[in-house]
Enzyme design. Sequence first.
Site, PDB file in Angstrom:
ATOM      1  N   GLU A  75       0.876  -1.170   0.000  1.00  0.00           N
ATOM      2  CA  GLU A  75       0.000   0.000   0.000  1.00  0.00           C
ATOM      3  C   GLU A  75       0.908   1.212   0.000  1.00  0.00           C
ATOM      4  OE1 GLU A  75      -1.597   3.042   1.951  1.00  0.00           O
ATOM      5  OE2 GLU A  75      -2.974   1.746   3.059  1.00  0.00           O
ATOM      6  N   CYS A 112      -2.188   8.213   3.863  1.00  0.00           N
ATOM      7  CA  CYS A 112      -2.104   7.800   2.451  1.00  0.00           C
ATOM      8  C   CYS A 112      -3.399   8.061   1.695  1.00  0.00           C
ATOM      9  CB  CYS A 112      -1.747   6.318   2.371  1.00  0.00           C
ATOM     10  SG  CYS A 112      -0.116   5.911   3.019  1.00  0.00           S
TER      11      CYS A 112
END
Length: 537
Positions: free
Chosen positions: A274, A308
């Site tokens: 990720e 993120c």
Amino acid sequence: MTASPASGPLTEGPHDPEHDPGASYALERSYVTQLTARIPSTGGRTVDHVSPISGQPLGSIPQSEPADVEQAFVRARAAQRAWATVPVAQRQEMLLRLHDLILSRREEICELICLESGKARKDAFLEVAHLAMTARYYGRTSAAHLRTQRLPGMFPGLTHVELNRVPKGVVGIISPWNYPFTLALCDGIPALAAGNAVISKPDAQTILTGLIGAELMEQAGFPRDLWQVMSGPGADIGTPMMAGADYICFTGSTKTGKLIAAQCAERLIGCSLELGGKNAMLVLRDAAVERAAEGAVRGSFSNSGQLCISMERIFVADQVYDRFVERFVARTKAMSLGASTSWEVDMGTLISQDQLDTVEAHLADAVAKGATVLTGGKHRPDLGPYYFEPTVLEGVTPDMTCFGTETFGPLVSLYRFQDESEAIKRANDGSYGLNASVYSRDGARARAMARHLKAGTVNVNEPFGAAFGSLAAPMGGMRESGLGRRQGAEGIWRYTEAQSVGTQRLLPITPPLGLSEEKYAAIMTTSLRLLKKLGRA
């Protein structure tokens, strides 16, 4: 300032009115020693650990040597072989105990997260809640995800096929500093549930939060060698971790993710990554403006933008642009900043000088090239070394660094659009594809638009929580935002090998004695045509 728990790890420290309007807290030395005793460290090296809130010391952290990592894998493999024989139902019970332990130590965990990462307490609580939910989800569903599955066989009644999901072995988890509790553990929980062991390397800046997670795991009943924590720079211990793991789970920058993917490919092991994002929010002409403005503040400035899946680009329909900007800027100006771990703070500090330098460089570049600062834009050393105001920009153009490069800080750009197809195209510009958000009163239309956005998660009338907080929904990125998915069935299947077991009954898959190959082929051809007519897959 929130008081420390009566039996917790915190002790009141000296009051510094320049940095904290209330009291400040330090970690008790015995508590740090208790946590860091879990770190394998035969070389005797330590590094000083400080809080980004005010630079106050938090303790000394032992550093692992390459040999420590190698020995950890030896212990993990022995533990994993025994763990794989433990019934899934017992593993689930431990996860449900973990859920309760996390919630019972909520305040202690929140305080530690705040002191290490500098984030606001409300953002720290989201980590506690998300991890408890993750433990509960896999504590309820692991058996169903891992159950042996009956599949259609080649010949109905003659071929019996089962699909098993067997553990990969020892999983290496490399987690970042921005969400140090949930990201240190949320990927490891399904790994354990699937029958694996875990070697964890939390970021050095938030190592204590990763260690309290390991402590909670053991208290929930997981064997100690099943979850081990390494400490040290990647240059020292990254190589033995990559060499020993059967699977790597990494959360961090795209640049590092690509290096890890290449190393995994060299060994032919799997990985989930990720990575970065330059996430877009779309505010359509029929959006509820006040709701969109609230979501934009939360989506852009949670954890000082060090998330993120946070928003760095907001595209607003021309019909509501002026009203949205007015409300968004007003809400941003009303945010409270403070060098405090209290619940009243809306936004905490950046984690380090590096992060501060990046934000300041992106802002200076944009302003020099003509962007307008609508609010914010200032470093706040009066609060602490790395505090930076939540900042809203207008007039950002493609030649500016912050246009397409991830800032990972409290800096967001506004863009006006007239046509929704144009907005989709602009939102899809660039190489990332992690998260997106669409605000509209017409949910069906917004969901239809989501299918055209290149993002692994899309939230309607919410910046990120609806998708990320729904544990049955897989979460991950497209394009350079990563590989694989956490959460849901995919979040546990990634830690397993799919093993197909086929059993042939009565007749072999070959011509019976005395039947020619040509005649057998003719019979097979007729059978295949019949199976198609019967609707068989």
